[in-house]
Design a protein around this motif. Structure first.
Motif, PDB file in Angstrom:
ATOM      1  N   THR A  56      49.979 -32.100 -31.799  1.00 46.98           N
ATOM      2  CA  THR A  56      50.727 -31.573 -32.928  1.00 46.98           C
ATOM      3  C   THR A  56      51.484 -32.864 -33.832  1.00 46.98           C
ATOM      4  O   THR A  56      51.694 -32.578 -35.013  1.00 46.98           O
ATOM      5  N   ASN A  60      50.466 -32.984 -37.632  1.00 46.33           N
ATOM      6  CA  ASN A  60      51.442 -33.142 -38.851  1.00 46.33           C
ATOM      7  C   ASN A  60      51.350 -34.453 -39.562  1.00 46.33           C
ATOM      8  O   ASN A  60      51.663 -34.217 -40.841  1.00 46.33           O
ATOM      9  N   HIS A  63      47.802 -33.632 -41.725  1.00 45.17           N
ATOM     10  CA  HIS A  63      47.639 -32.609 -42.436  1.00 45.17           C
ATOM     11  C   HIS A  63      46.079 -32.116 -42.260  1.00 45.17           C
ATOM     12  O   HIS A  63      45.614 -31.569 -43.064  1.00 45.17           O
ATOM     13  N   PRO A 128      47.482 -28.068 -38.756  1.00 42.48           N
ATOM     14  CA  PRO A 128      48.627 -28.410 -39.654  1.00 42.48           C
ATOM     15  C   PRO A 128      49.569 -27.253 -39.796  1.00 42.48           C
ATOM     16  O   PRO A 128      50.714 -27.346 -40.079  1.00 42.48           O
TER      17      PRO A 128
END
Ligand SMILES: O=P(O)(O)OP(=O)(O)OP(=O)(O)OC[C@H]1O[C@@H](n2cnc3c(O)ncnc32)[C@H](O)[C@@H]1O
Ligand SMILES: [Mg+2]
Length: 203
Positions: A56, A60, A63, A128
């Protein structure tokens, strides 16, 4: 998906993923292909927590969908150690040889039939948009009395694979990819791949 970022800096893992994904025609990039990606702190207490943290955080940042691998060696006679702490078992420096020596020292005098162990791999796929999926793979074996073999990485030289009658470090990359925890986890992921990336299949 014709390209995929693997959120790792481990060259051993990268080489295995490259081979495993080649069959599927997916080009792999790792964090070594980019400058200055900070290390994600692995603060979880399970493989899944750490894999999700890594996936994660990097998804992030980029993207893009990302796969992370959290894996390790579980030794029954050591109550599951080194487990999630496999990379830093002998200290923060991530020294494969020191880690191996620590396991062998702790297992001194333990007979072969009690030296059962397994490699575990959790792969987390993070998109994302926040979606996360995990899959697992396990490979069973025994811890040898001394390191044997030059291939692979990490604990491979002390992990005896009964199916192959050799240590993981004596296997070629192709042989390891037939039976490894990582290959098994990835097989599970490839089963759900099209569903996972339904809307992104054109990219
Ligand atoms: O977190 P990333 O950047 O992916 O790289 P890492 O080396 O820190 O990876 P992990 O946090 O998942 O720690 C896993 C450790 O477990 C060991 N390990 C995992 N898979 C292995 C394999 O296939 N063969 C031998 N040792 C393995 C090895 O010591 C790894 O450093
Ligand atoms: Mg790590």
């Amino acid at each position: 998906m014709k390209r995929m970022i693997i959120a790792t800096k481990n060259k051993g893992k990268i080489a295995e993923f490259q081979q495993l994904f080649a069959k599927k025609g997916v080009e792999i990039r790792s964090l070594l292909d980019y400058d200055d990606v900070p290390d994600v702190e692995e603060t979880g207490t399970t493989f899944a927590e750490n894999a999700i943290l890594k996936a994660t955080t990097i998804a992030n940042m980029f993207h893009e969908p990302v796969i992370a691998d959290d894996s390790g060696l579980i030794v029954d006679a050591l109550n599951g150690e080194p487990g999630v702490y496999s990379a830093r078992y002998a200290g923060e420096g991530k020294n494969d040889q020191a880690n191996i020596e620590k396991v062998l020292k702790k297992l001194q005098g333990v007979p072969f039939e009690q030296r059962t162990a397994r490699f575990h791999c959790t792969l987390a796929v993070a998109k994302p948009n926040g979606d996360v999926t995990t899959v697992d793979g396990v490979c069973e074996g025994y811890i040898t009395e001394e390191p044997v073999g030059e291939n692979g990485f990490g604990y491979d030289p002390i992990f005896f694979v009964p199916e192959k009658q050799r240590t993981m470090a004596q296997l070629t990359k192709e042989e390891k990819n037939e039976i490894s925890h990582r290959a098994k986890a990835l097989q599970h992921l490839l089963h759900i791949w099209d569903k996972l990336f339904e809307k992104e299949n054109e990219s």
